[in-house]
Design a protein around this motif. Structure first.
Motif, PDB file in Angstrom:
ATOM      1  N   GLU A 119       2.906  26.058  -2.002  1.00 26.27           N
ATOM      2  CA  GLU A 119       3.462  27.337  -1.566  1.00 26.27           C
ATOM      3  C   GLU A 119       3.565  28.314  -2.728  1.00 26.27           C
ATOM      4  O   GLU A 119       3.249  29.499  -2.600  1.00 26.27           O
ATOM      5  CB  GLU A 119       4.839  27.122  -0.943  1.00 26.27           C
ATOM      6  N   THR A 120       3.997  27.817  -3.873  1.00 30.70           N
ATOM      7  CA  THR A 120       4.108  28.673  -5.046  1.00 30.70           C
ATOM      8  C   THR A 120       2.732  29.132  -5.507  1.00 30.70           C
ATOM      9  O   THR A 120       2.531  30.298  -5.861  1.00 30.70           O
ATOM     10  CB  THR A 120       4.815  27.935  -6.194  1.00 30.70           C
ATOM     11  N   ALA A 121       1.769  28.235  -5.494  1.00 25.66           N
ATOM     12  CA  ALA A 121       0.406  28.584  -5.915  1.00 25.66           C
ATOM     13  C   ALA A 121      -0.224  29.606  -4.974  1.00 25.66           C
ATOM     14  O   ALA A 121      -1.046  30.417  -5.397  1.00 25.66           O
ATOM     15  CB  ALA A 121      -0.445  27.323  -5.979  1.00 25.66           C
ATOM     16  N   ALA A 122       0.186  29.584  -3.700  1.00 27.61           N
ATOM     17  CA  ALA A 122      -0.380  30.527  -2.735  1.00 27.61           C
ATOM     18  C   ALA A 122       0.043  31.962  -3.010  1.00 27.61           C
ATOM     19  O   ALA A 122      -0.588  32.903  -2.521  1.00 27.61           O
ATOM     20  CB  ALA A 122       0.033  30.118  -1.315  1.00 27.61           C
ATOM     21  N   HIS A 123       1.103  32.168  -3.789  1.00 29.35           N
ATOM     22  CA  HIS A 123       1.587  33.511  -4.095  1.00 29.35           C
ATOM     23  C   HIS A 123       0.998  34.065  -5.387  1.00 29.35           C
ATOM     24  O   HIS A 123       1.358  35.146  -5.816  1.00 29.35           O
ATOM     25  CB  HIS A 123       3.121  33.507  -4.194  1.00 29.35           C
ATOM     26  N   GLY A 124       0.118  33.327  -6.017  1.00 31.73           N
ATOM     27  CA  GLY A 124      -0.475  33.803  -7.264  1.00 31.73           C
ATOM     28  C   GLY A 124      -1.161  32.669  -7.998  1.00 31.73           C
ATOM     29  O   GLY A 124      -1.712  31.746  -7.385  1.00 31.73           O
ATOM     30  N   ALA A 125      -1.115  32.750  -9.308  1.00 31.74           N
ATOM     31  CA  ALA A 125      -1.750  31.712 -10.114  1.00 31.74           C
ATOM     32  C   ALA A 125      -0.994  30.401  -9.963  1.00 31.74           C
ATOM     33  O   ALA A 125       0.183  30.372  -9.600  1.00 31.74           O
ATOM     34  CB  ALA A 125      -1.774  32.137 -11.585  1.00 31.74           C
ATOM     35  N   ALA A 126      -1.694  29.315 -10.225  1.00 30.37           N
ATOM     36  CA  ALA A 126      -1.073  27.992 -10.122  1.00 30.37           C
ATOM     37  C   ALA A 126       0.119  27.908 -11.070  1.00 30.37           C
ATOM     38  O   ALA A 126       0.018  28.289 -12.234  1.00 30.37           O
ATOM     39  CB  ALA A 126      -2.086  26.907 -10.454  1.00 30.37           C
ATOM     40  N   PRO A 127       1.265  27.443 -10.602  1.00 30.25           N
ATOM     41  CA  PRO A 127       2.452  27.369 -11.461  1.00 30.25           C
ATOM     42  C   PRO A 127       2.308  26.295 -12.528  1.00 30.25           C
ATOM     43  O   PRO A 127       1.498  25.371 -12.388  1.00 30.25           O
ATOM     44  CB  PRO A 127       3.572  27.027 -10.474  1.00 30.25           C
ATOM     45  N   ALA A 128       3.082  26.441 -13.577  1.00 35.06           N
ATOM     46  CA  ALA A 128       3.068  25.422 -14.632  1.00 35.06           C
ATOM     47  C   ALA A 128       3.553  24.106 -14.054  1.00 35.06           C
ATOM     48  O   ALA A 128       4.594  24.040 -13.405  1.00 35.06           O
ATOM     49  CB  ALA A 128       3.960  25.857 -15.796  1.00 35.06           C
ATOM     50  N   GLY A 129       2.794  23.075 -14.276  1.00 33.22           N
ATOM     51  CA  GLY A 129       3.165  21.776 -13.747  1.00 33.22           C
ATOM     52  C   GLY A 129       2.417  20.677 -14.475  1.00 33.22           C
ATOM     53  O   GLY A 129       1.422  20.932 -15.158  1.00 33.22           O
TER      54      GLY A 129
ATOM     55  N   GLU B 144       8.518  31.337  -6.728  1.00 31.16           N
ATOM     56  CA  GLU B 144       8.454  31.214  -8.186  1.00 31.16           C
ATOM     57  C   GLU B 144       9.799  30.778  -8.759  1.00 31.16           C
ATOM     58  O   GLU B 144       9.856  29.956  -9.684  1.00 31.16           O
ATOM     59  CB  GLU B 144       8.030  32.548  -8.813  1.00 31.16           C
ATOM     60  N   LEU B 145      10.881  31.325  -8.218  1.00 37.19           N
ATOM     61  CA  LEU B 145      12.206  30.943  -8.682  1.00 37.19           C
ATOM     62  C   LEU B 145      12.510  29.500  -8.302  1.00 37.19           C
ATOM     63  O   LEU B 145      13.064  28.730  -9.105  1.00 37.19           O
ATOM     64  CB  LEU B 145      13.264  31.878  -8.091  1.00 37.19           C
ATOM     65  N   GLU B 146      12.142  29.137  -7.090  1.00 40.62           N
ATOM     66  CA  GLU B 146      12.367  27.758  -6.662  1.00 40.62           C
ATOM     67  C   GLU B 146      11.605  26.780  -7.553  1.00 40.62           C
ATOM     68  O   GLU B 146      12.114  25.710  -7.902  1.00 40.62           O
ATOM     69  CB  GLU B 146      11.924  27.588  -5.209  1.00 40.62           C
ATOM     70  N   TRP B 147      10.384  27.170  -7.932  1.00 45.12           N
ATOM     71  CA  TRP B 147       9.593  26.281  -8.761  1.00 45.12           C
ATOM     72  C   TRP B 147      10.204  26.155 -10.157  1.00 45.12           C
ATOM     73  O   TRP B 147      10.206  25.069 -10.745  1.00 45.12           O
ATOM     74  CB  TRP B 147       8.153  26.765  -8.851  1.00 45.12           C
ATOM     75  N   ALA B 148      10.696  27.261 -10.693  1.00 51.92           N
ATOM     76  CA  ALA B 148      11.332  27.217 -12.014  1.00 51.92           C
ATOM     77  C   ALA B 148      12.507  26.243 -12.010  1.00 51.92           C
ATOM     78  O   ALA B 148      12.729  25.513 -12.986  1.00 51.92           O
ATOM     79  CB  ALA B 148      11.788  28.613 -12.426  1.00 51.92           C
TER      80      ALA B 148
END
Length: 220
Positions: free
Chosen positions: A87-97, A46-50
């Motif tokens: 990878e980020t989506a696999a840890h929860g809801a789909a990330p903002a994108g 999540e941090l990497e995606w942010a």
């Protein structure tokens, strides 16, 4: 009978060879050295995606979609971007994108560049007409949209003008929200061609005027 220290007199205790019983005392042990373990910092997806969607510069005054493409997700290797997104989506809801990344992850869009080309084509169409304004004020990683300012309700409370938004909900990639309606009232468009075909109708909508209620998208 066992004699204790209380049974031995003071004189007897001083007699050589006399065995005085002492209470058993456990030997002292050296103090345990407290070693604080260094915290292990694991990189969180999540941090990497942010950080991946952070543009690094102020983009609130962007006048077209291309000016929003300043984050890592817009220039890094496409496979790496997609891998981090999944990878980020696999840890929860789909990330903002952006819409194109959601479509790319679902294998419904051939490439990131195809998404960019589509955005630019929409902007070129609307920018050539009067009254359309590109709005970049969205959360990081999300898409901008276009508003038709003449349709904005004329009231002290204001209101929502007709809005064209990008979407990954269908393969037309565009929705239109009529003036005065909530965001959940979305009408699908059949791509740039569908937008061009219905642009006159869309521009005729006003919040205080009736409009055609039956709306069907055409195949792209």
């Amino acid at each position: 009978m066992t004699r204790t220290m209380l049974d031995i007199g003071p004189d007897e205790a001083n007699v050589p060879g006399a065995r005085a019983r002492r209470p058993v005392v456990a030997p002292r042990r050296p103090p345990t050295r407290l070693v604080l373990a260094r915290p292990r910092v694991e990189p969180l997806p999540e941090l990497e995606w942010a950080l991946a969607v952070e543009p690094g510069v102020e983009v609130v005054h962007a006048g077209e979609p291309a000016e929003l493409r300043r984050a890592w997700i817009h220039s890094a290797d496409e496979h790496q971007v997609l891998d981090l997104y999944l990878e980020t989506a696999a840890h929860g809801a789909a990330p903002a994108g952006p819409w194109w990344l959601t479509a790319l992850a679902a294998r419904r869009l051939p490439s990131r560049s195809a998404g960019f080309e589509f955005e630019d084509a929409v902007h070129a169409l609307l920018h050539a007409r009067r009254g359309w304004v590109y709005v970049p004020w969205v959360c990081e990683g999300e898409d901008g949209y276009w508003e038709y300012t003449p349709s904005e309700p004329d009231s002290p409370l204001g209101g929502h003008p007709t809005t064209v938004t990008l979407t990954a909900a269908h393969d037309g990639w565009l929705d239109v929200i009529p003036a005065g309606e909530d965001d959940d009232v979305r009408m699908p468009l059949a791509g740039v061609v569908g937008l061009a075909d219905r642009i006159d109708e869309i521009e005729s909508w006003r919040a205080n005027l009736p409009r055609q209620r039956d709306w069907t998208s055409r195949a792209r």
